[in-house]
Design a protein around this motif. Structure first.
Motif, PDB file in Angstrom:
ATOM      1  N   MET A   1      36.495  48.558  35.902  1.00  0.00           N
ATOM      2  CA  MET A   1      36.388  48.425  37.348  1.00  0.00           C
ATOM      3  C   MET A   1      35.998  47.002  37.728  1.00  0.00           C
ATOM      4  SD  MET A   1      37.031  50.829  39.442  1.00  0.00           S
ATOM      5  CE  MET A   1      36.861  52.491  39.943  1.00  0.00           C
ATOM      6  N   ALA A   2      36.639  46.492  38.730  1.00  0.00           N
ATOM      7  CA  ALA A   2      36.338  45.157  39.228  1.00  0.00           C
ATOM      8  C   ALA A   2      35.817  45.296  40.660  1.00  0.00           C
ATOM      9  CB  ALA A   2      37.589  44.302  39.189  1.00  0.00           C
ATOM     10  N   THR A   3      35.297  44.196  41.187  1.00  0.00           N
ATOM     11  CA  THR A   3      34.858  44.189  42.586  1.00  0.00           C
ATOM     12  C   THR A   3      35.661  43.142  43.342  1.00  0.00           C
ATOM     13  OG1 THR A   3      33.154  42.515  42.220  1.00  0.00           O
ATOM     14  CG2 THR A   3      32.500  44.823  41.908  1.00  0.00           C
ATOM     15  N   THR A   4      35.389  43.034  44.633  1.00  0.00           N
ATOM     16  CA  THR A   4      36.138  42.088  45.460  1.00  0.00           C
ATOM     17  C   THR A   4      35.896  40.638  45.037  1.00  0.00           C
ATOM     18  OG1 THR A   4      34.352  42.179  47.070  1.00  0.00           O
ATOM     19  CG2 THR A   4      36.282  43.556  47.487  1.00  0.00           C
ATOM     20  N   LYS A   8      41.793  37.617  42.688  1.00  0.00           N
ATOM     21  CA  LYS A   8      42.451  36.321  42.598  1.00  0.00           C
ATOM     22  C   LYS A   8      43.951  36.550  42.714  1.00  0.00           C
ATOM     23  CE  LYS A   8      42.605  36.146  37.552  1.00  0.00           C
ATOM     24  NZ  LYS A   8      41.758  37.158  36.978  1.00  0.00           N
ATOM     25  N   LYS A   9      44.670  35.476  43.001  1.00  0.00           N
ATOM     26  CA  LYS A   9      46.119  35.568  43.150  1.00  0.00           C
ATOM     27  C   LYS A   9      46.742  36.005  41.830  1.00  0.00           C
ATOM     28  CE  LYS A   9      50.047  32.947  44.722  1.00  0.00           C
ATOM     29  NZ  LYS A   9      50.566  31.680  45.144  1.00  0.00           N
ATOM     30  N   GLY A  10      47.646  36.993  41.897  1.00  0.00           N
ATOM     31  CA  GLY A  10      48.323  37.467  40.702  1.00  0.00           C
ATOM     32  C   GLY A  10      47.676  38.677  40.060  1.00  0.00           C
ATOM     33  N   LEU A  11      46.457  39.048  40.495  1.00  0.00           N
ATOM     34  CA  LEU A  11      45.770  40.202  39.928  1.00  0.00           C
ATOM     35  C   LEU A  11      46.520  41.476  40.306  1.00  0.00           C
ATOM     36  CD1 LEU A  11      43.100  41.269  38.509  1.00  0.00           C
ATOM     37  CD2 LEU A  11      42.235  41.605  40.825  1.00  0.00           C
ATOM     38  N   CYS A  12      46.705  42.380  39.343  1.00  0.00           N
ATOM     39  CA  CYS A  12      47.344  43.660  39.620  1.00  0.00           C
ATOM     40  C   CYS A  12      46.266  44.728  39.733  1.00  0.00           C
ATOM     41  CB  CYS A  12      48.335  44.024  38.514  1.00  0.00           C
ATOM     42  SG  CYS A  12      49.773  42.952  38.464  1.00  0.00           S
ATOM     43  N   ILE A  13      46.340  45.539  40.802  1.00  0.00           N
ATOM     44  CA  ILE A  13      45.346  46.584  41.028  1.00  0.00           C
ATOM     45  C   ILE A  13      46.032  47.901  41.352  1.00  0.00           C
ATOM     46  CG2 ILE A  13      43.600  44.960  41.856  1.00  0.00           C
ATOM     47  CD1 ILE A  13      44.217  45.932  44.723  1.00  0.00           C
ATOM     48  N   LYS A  14      45.286  49.012  41.102  1.00  0.00           N
ATOM     49  CA  LYS A  14      45.758  50.325  41.522  1.00  0.00           C
ATOM     50  C   LYS A  14      45.164  50.578  42.900  1.00  0.00           C
ATOM     51  CE  LYS A  14      46.457  52.539  37.097  1.00  0.00           C
ATOM     52  NZ  LYS A  14      45.968  53.495  36.121  1.00  0.00           N
ATOM     53  N   ALA A  56      33.099  43.554  51.282  1.00  0.00           N
ATOM     54  CA  ALA A  56      32.495  42.837  50.150  1.00  0.00           C
ATOM     55  C   ALA A  56      31.834  43.832  49.201  1.00  0.00           C
ATOM     56  CB  ALA A  56      31.478  41.830  50.658  1.00  0.00           C
ATOM     57  N   GLY A  57      32.027  43.634  47.904  1.00  0.00           N
ATOM     58  CA  GLY A  57      31.434  44.505  46.900  1.00  0.00           C
ATOM     59  C   GLY A  57      32.220  45.779  46.643  1.00  0.00           C
ATOM     60  N   HIS A  58      33.325  45.988  47.360  1.00  0.00           N
ATOM     61  CA  HIS A  58      34.159  47.174  47.187  1.00  0.00           C
ATOM     62  C   HIS A  58      34.697  47.218  45.753  1.00  0.00           C
ATOM     63  CE1 HIS A  58      36.893  50.369  48.595  1.00  0.00           C
ATOM     64  NE2 HIS A  58      37.798  49.807  47.794  1.00  0.00           N
ATOM     65  N   LYS A  59      34.674  48.377  45.119  1.00  0.00           N
ATOM     66  CA  LYS A  59      35.190  48.528  43.762  1.00  0.00           C
ATOM     67  C   LYS A  59      36.707  48.661  43.816  1.00  0.00           C
ATOM     68  CE  LYS A  59      31.209  49.140  41.494  1.00  0.00           C
ATOM     69  NZ  LYS A  59      30.584  47.932  41.067  1.00  0.00           N
ATOM     70  N   ILE A  60      37.391  47.884  42.974  1.00  0.00           N
ATOM     71  CA  ILE A  60      38.843  47.988  42.872  1.00  0.00           C
ATOM     72  C   ILE A  60      39.197  48.261  41.418  1.00  0.00           C
ATOM     73  CG2 ILE A  60      39.480  46.576  44.858  1.00  0.00           C
ATOM     74  CD1 ILE A  60      39.719  44.190  43.022  1.00  0.00           C
ATOM     75  N   GLU A  61      40.245  49.039  41.222  1.00  0.00           N
ATOM     76  CA  GLU A  61      40.675  49.377  39.867  1.00  0.00           C
ATOM     77  C   GLU A  61      41.775  48.412  39.451  1.00  0.00           C
ATOM     78  OE1 GLU A  61      42.209  53.251  37.305  1.00  0.00           O
ATOM     79  OE2 GLU A  61      41.714  53.472  39.423  1.00  0.00           O
ATOM     80  N   ASP A  62      41.419  47.514  38.531  1.00  0.00           N
ATOM     81  CA  ASP A  62      42.418  46.542  38.090  1.00  0.00           C
ATOM     82  C   ASP A  62      43.256  47.131  36.961  1.00  0.00           C
ATOM     83  OD1 ASP A  62      40.177  46.489  36.439  1.00  0.00           O
ATOM     84  OD2 ASP A  62      40.498  44.418  35.829  1.00  0.00           O
ATOM     85  N   VAL A  63      44.443  46.589  36.789  1.00  0.00           N
ATOM     86  CA  VAL A  63      45.383  47.046  35.768  1.00  0.00           C
ATOM     87  C   VAL A  63      45.443  45.978  34.694  1.00  0.00           C
ATOM     88  CG1 VAL A  63      47.772  47.698  35.322  1.00  0.00           C
ATOM     89  CG2 VAL A  63      46.711  48.298  37.495  1.00  0.00           C
ATOM     90  N   ARG A  64      45.250  46.375  33.442  1.00  0.00           N
ATOM     91  CA  ARG A  64      45.349  45.410  32.338  1.00  0.00           C
ATOM     92  C   ARG A  64      46.816  45.050  32.131  1.00  0.00           C
ATOM     93  NH1 ARG A  64      42.074  43.944  28.417  1.00  0.00           N
ATOM     94  NH2 ARG A  64      43.719  44.246  26.891  1.00  0.00           N
ATOM     95  N   VAL A  65      47.073  43.758  32.137  1.00  0.00           N
ATOM     96  CA  VAL A  65      48.448  43.296  31.971  1.00  0.00           C
ATOM     97  C   VAL A  65      48.523  42.239  30.874  1.00  0.00           C
ATOM     98  CG1 VAL A  65      49.147  43.758  34.349  1.00  0.00           C
ATOM     99  CG2 VAL A  65      48.191  41.545  33.768  1.00  0.00           C
ATOM    100  N   GLU A  66      49.686  42.154  30.265  1.00  0.00           N
ATOM    101  CA  GLU A  66      49.989  41.098  29.304  1.00  0.00           C
ATOM    102  C   GLU A  66      51.131  40.280  29.892  1.00  0.00           C
ATOM    103  OE1 GLU A  66      51.135  43.025  25.672  1.00  0.00           O
ATOM    104  OE2 GLU A  66      49.069  43.372  25.057  1.00  0.00           O
ATOM    105  N   THR A  67      51.164  39.012  29.538  1.00  0.00           N
ATOM    106  CA  THR A  67      52.276  38.181  29.992  1.00  0.00           C
ATOM    107  C   THR A  67      53.164  37.840  28.801  1.00  0.00           C
ATOM    108  OG1 THR A  67      50.996  36.156  29.686  1.00  0.00           O
ATOM    109  CG2 THR A  67      50.952  37.153  31.877  1.00  0.00           C
TER     110      THR A  67
END
Length: 188
Positions: A1-4, A8-14, A56-67
């Protein structure tokens, strides 16, 4: 879990049962009230762009990505075919998930974001600038370059772009893929 604060630009989230890529964000701290983050999100499945505000401080679900580096092979209607430069596997992506498909020429090396959970390609990142040749434009008039006047031109990929009046057919130009705008003429 990530927060606000991790946005950053390019981050993938659910978000809303879909996967979105952040294409713009702005941290805002108003004089009165709590801080928030204003974002522009692009769906990696449909290509639809939405605006959203996270407190601010909102929890966001980030997606693990590979390039991975892929080479653009060819386009067939709405399907774009790519080959992995490491293991030569080929993938096909829809035009809607590409950032700047109009500026992609055959042989171009792009970065593909792949979801580590299911190995599904999420999005394609173009190089920041590409060099393309002008295939059609009206001839320039000598001495008519004092103003920032532009004229339409067609590049080798079929995309249309506005260029300065001194650009002629056969010239190679550098294009900013993010803005879709002319940057400079390339001298050979």
């Amino acid at each position: 879990m990530a927060t606000t604060s991790d946005i950053k630009k390019g981050l993938c989230i659910k978000y809303n049962h879909d996967i979105f890529k952040i294409i713009e964000f702005l941290h805002v701290k108003p004089g009165k009230g709590p801080a928030f983050v204003r974002t522009k999100l692009k769906s990696v499945t449909s290509g639809k762009v939405i605006d959203n505000t996270f407190s601010a401080g909102h929890k966001i679900e980030d997606v693990r990505v590979e390039t991975h580096k892929f080479q653009f092979l060819y386009a067939e209607g709405e399907d774009f075919h790519f080959m992995n430069t490491e293991d030569y596997n080929q993938i096909t992506l829809q035009k809607s998930v590409l950032d700047a498909p109009d500026f992609m020429k055959e042989g171009e090396i792009v970065t593909v974001l792949i979801n580590t959970e299911d190995d599904a390609p999420l999005s394609v990142e173009m190089p920041s600038h590409v060099i393309l040749e002008i295939t059609h434009t009206e001839p320039g008039v000598k001495g008519n370059t004092a103003t920032n006047a532009t004229k339409p031109a067609t590049v080798e990929t079929g995309a249309r772009i506005n260029v300065p009046l001194f650009i002629n057919e056969g010239d190679k130009i550098k294009i900013d893929t993010e803005k879709g705008a002319y940057t400079e003429r390339i001298k050979e």
